[in-house]
Design an enzyme around this catalytic site. Structure first.
Site: not given
Lengths: 342, 409
Positions: A75, A144
């Site tokens: 990322e 998540h």
């Protein structure tokens, strides 16, 4: 008011389409890429797979591998190279697969993306968009289902927005891409493919300003303020309350940084009561900020303390417990009852 | 840095305690020697004694005649003089901090002079010499260290990105920029002779040996490799990351890491301005051809502290500095110029006088730098207006104006 739900017309010349949030984002991205060849979509699995949620479905096929980049899996690399591409004159749109994975990129977001414009007194613009699927309710494993938006709203130089419906999804992604500032778009992942969240999107309409909140249901007894997935919870709560004779106003915040609180102040001055709803942990959150500002601006109008319906100050729990963690219709109505009984 | 072959291996079965033991005297000596010498792979064109060595990189110095070499000498003297002046001004309280480049003049001037106007350089925070070669007014660097601004120069005009203080961030930013150069078709446009087009571009990014431990540098290597980005990774290995030696960053010589990412890595004598110029030109040409990236490890030494807040006497040996003094990047060029008759004493005196004048100008400028007005706090936070921020500014300025002196500091 929310964009009124129209009946879709089976007319090939119609610019109105009935879309899920996911499909609206896809079409919005497509429109932005067609309008400006400097727009680049980048992230993990965004190309052939179309993203883990299929939001970028078909874009690489139509725009090629140089405009839809299947990146290595890191990322900081995605965001750090996007910053460099933006310095070069591109308008990168980064996809973070899940909000819990954004933190390896936090350094690039806070140290470079947010500050380059200020550092250079406007000489360098970094029009990077970061799309962040966020929030719970999908029964997922750890990392998540989180709501970290307050962390980014706290960083000066970033703009943070969240969509709650297909009309906004279609326009906000395009407006964020056109914006010369870095924008994080928090997308309510549990509503991506929800039939209940479908709406008629008029692709020829003029959208509302990106950095403005909006009254999506008018009412008089109390004001509910929410963003992202919680807007639907509030609208459902308002509909249920109406059946019991209570009129609730619902405001979709839409912009989390900068906050547009004038419509909230105006509403609270009429209703005298405010309940904020968010899945995020309550301490030091966007809802904390709203409570502070409303007591500052509307002190003499308040009939009850500002109440917050939120997650808890815990890490996101195992998903078998998330129904307790997430604000739902009953918890919202319970808060409304408390406010009205004051 | 010692190579793995030089390390004393623990006896089988000795257990982990053996590897954690203090190094033996032999290991210390081996490490000191490796730190100072750079190994057999070192590319060197001008020895510490000022003698030119033939090299496969000589074609990249075809234009470096006596006048050009005098120019490189002058660059390095001016940069060093300015660096020393800034160090002194920090000691006098005129600068909040200074980041000395003493000893790294050749690495910075050599690599900086290799760039073409259309190239982009991404510095860390010690690249004052590179800034000088890019035409950045040295005075514009001072604002950062006097804390009146964060970056004042026009990055497009100079092809020199703002300084980056977080270690390694700029490596990813540079890689993204280079990806953009490639996406725009600014590489690989060779002329009929197979030479890169005059308009082809490359990016160079500067970082230190300590930064190679950062994830961003690793990710930059990965991205650059998989997208064939035209970026030269220019690592100035000055042997120390504040107090941490290169052994704390790597088991391998740093240039050898490039192989693991699939692009060339080369170790150049970072105190040799000709070697740094030639090797960087080669690497930039590779990028312009579309063969990038390339990693250059400029093997050099930080002769002063990490910053003016640092105390290197706590962690390094004085012997080490004595060894490196004999490798001084400026002195070897002076010897070469004198030996070949390319410069006389009058030239050296004139350069010194120019350098002193340059330093005096810096001092005058620094002493007279005004503090920014308070509204600067709120300026250019966003590209698009923010009414909330406007309100904060107005409220604070109104508060200040309530004082008898109108808020003057």
């Amino acid at each position: 008011m929310a964009a009124p739900v129209k009946t879709t017309v089976d007319n090939p010349t119609s610019t109105v389409r009935n879309l899920t949030i996911g499909k609206a984002l896809n079409l919005g991205l497509r429109a932005a890429m067609e309008a400006d060849d400097k727009v680049i979509v980048m992230g993990e699995d965004v190309g052939k797979l179309g993203g883990v949620f299929r939001i970028t479905d078909g874009l690489q096929k139509d725009f090629g591998e140089q405009r839809v980049l299947d990146t290595p899996l890191a990322e900081s690399g995605i965001i750090g190279t996007a910053v460099g591409l933006a310095v070069r004159g591109f308008r990168p749109v980064c996809e973070i697969q899940f909000e819990g994975f954004i933190f390896p990129g936090f350094d690039q977001i806070s140290s470079q993306l947010a500050k380059l414009h200020y550092r250079t007194q406007g000489e360098i613009k970094v029009p990077v968009v970061i799309r962040v699927p966020f929030g719970g309710g999908i029964g997922a494993v750890e990392h998540h289902s989180e709501s970290p938006e307050s962390l980014f709203a706290h960083i000066a130089g970033l703009r943070v927005v969240s969509c709650s419906n297909a009309v906004d999804a279609y326009w906000m992604i395009q407006q964020a891409i056109r914006c010369d500032d870095p924008v994080l778009l928090f997308e309510p992942k549990r509503l991506y493919h929800s039939a209940a969240a479908k709406a008629d999107v008029d692709t020829a309409a003029s959208p509302d300003p990106l950095f403005a909140s909006r009254v999506v249901r008018e009412g008089s007894a109390a004001t509910l303020v929410a963003y992202g997935p919680s807007v639907k919870v509030c609208l459902d709560a308002a509909a249920a309350a109406r059946e019991e004779g209570t009129s609730l106003e619902v405001i979709d915040l839409r912009t989390l940084s900068p906050l547009d609180l004038e419509p909230v102040f105006e509403s609270v001055r009429r209703t005298g009561r405010l309940i904020t709803v968010s899945e995020a942990q309550p301490e030091s959150s966007i809802t904390s900020e709203i409570a502070a500002r409303v007591q500052q601006e509307c002190f003499f109008s308040l009939e009850a303390p500002v109440l917050r319906v939120t997650g808890f100050d815990t890490p996101y729990p195992p998903a078998k417990l998330e129904e307790h963690f997430l604000p739902d219709l009953d918890r919202v109505l319970h808060a409304v009852d408390r406010a009205l009984a004051w | 840095m010692s190579s793995p072959e030089q390390w004393t291996r623990p006896e089988p079965g000795a257990g982990p305690a053996a590897t954690a033991a203090q190094p033996s005297p032999e290991q210390v000596i081996a490490g000191l020697r490796a730190t100072a010498e750079g190994g057999a792979e070192l590319t060197q064109l001008l020895t510490p004694e000022g003698e030119r060595q033939p090299s496969r990189f000589d074609p990249y110095l075809a234009d470096i005649d006596d006048a050009a070499l005098r120019g490189l000498y002058r660059d390095m003297v001016l940069v060093r003089r300015a660096d020393r002046e800034c160090n002194a001004m920090q000691r006098q309280g005129q600068l909040g901090i200074w980041v000395p480049l003493l000893g790294q003049e050749a690495a910075q001037v050599g690599s900086g002079r290799a760039l073409k106007p259309q190239d982009m350089a991404f510095p860390s925070y010690r690249e004052h010499g590179v800034a000088y070669t890019r035409g950045v007014d040295f005075r514009e660097l001072l604002g950062i260290f006097r804390c009146t601004d964060h970056s004042a120069w026009d990055f497009r005009e100079h092809g020199f990105h703002p300084y980056t203080i977080v270690i390694g961030n700029q490596v990813l930013n540079a890689t993204g920029y280079a990806m953009g150069q490639k996406f725009e078709g600014k590489v690989g446009n060779t002329d009929p002779d197979g030479k890169p087009s005059d308009t082809d571009e490359a990016t160079i990014v500067y970082f230190g040996d300590g930064a190679t431990s950062q994830g961003d540098v690793h990710e930059g290597f990965v991205w650059a490799a998989v997208y064939d980005a035209p970026v030269v990774f220019f690592c100035q290995n000055n042997q120390w990351a504040i107090s941490e030696p290169t052994e704390r960053q790597s088991r391998l010589p740093l240039y050898q890491r490039a192989r693991g990412y699939g692009f060339p890595g080369i170790r150049v004598d970072g105190n040799d301005v000709l070697a740094c110029l030639a090797v960087t030109r080669w690497a930039l040409d590779e990028c312009r051809h579309g063969n990038g990236p390339v990693l250059i490890e400029a093997f050099t030494y930080r002769m002063d502290a990490h910053t003016t807040t640092d105390d290197p006497t706590r962690y390094r040996l004085s012997d080490e500095i004595e060894v490196w003094k004999h490798k001084d990047p400026i002195e070897r060029v002076r010897v070469q110029l004198a030996r070949t008759g390319a410069a006389d004493q009058e030239f050296f005196d004139q350069v010194q006088a120019d350098a002193d004048a340059f330093a005096a100008e810096l001092r005058d400028y620094c002493f007279n730098m005004p503090d920014p007005p308070p509204e600067r706090i709120f300026s250019a936070v966003y590209a698009e207006p923010s009414s909330a921020l406007d309100a904060q500014r107005e409220e604070y300025l109104a508060y200040l104006s309530g004082f008898a002196d109108g808020g003057e500091q």
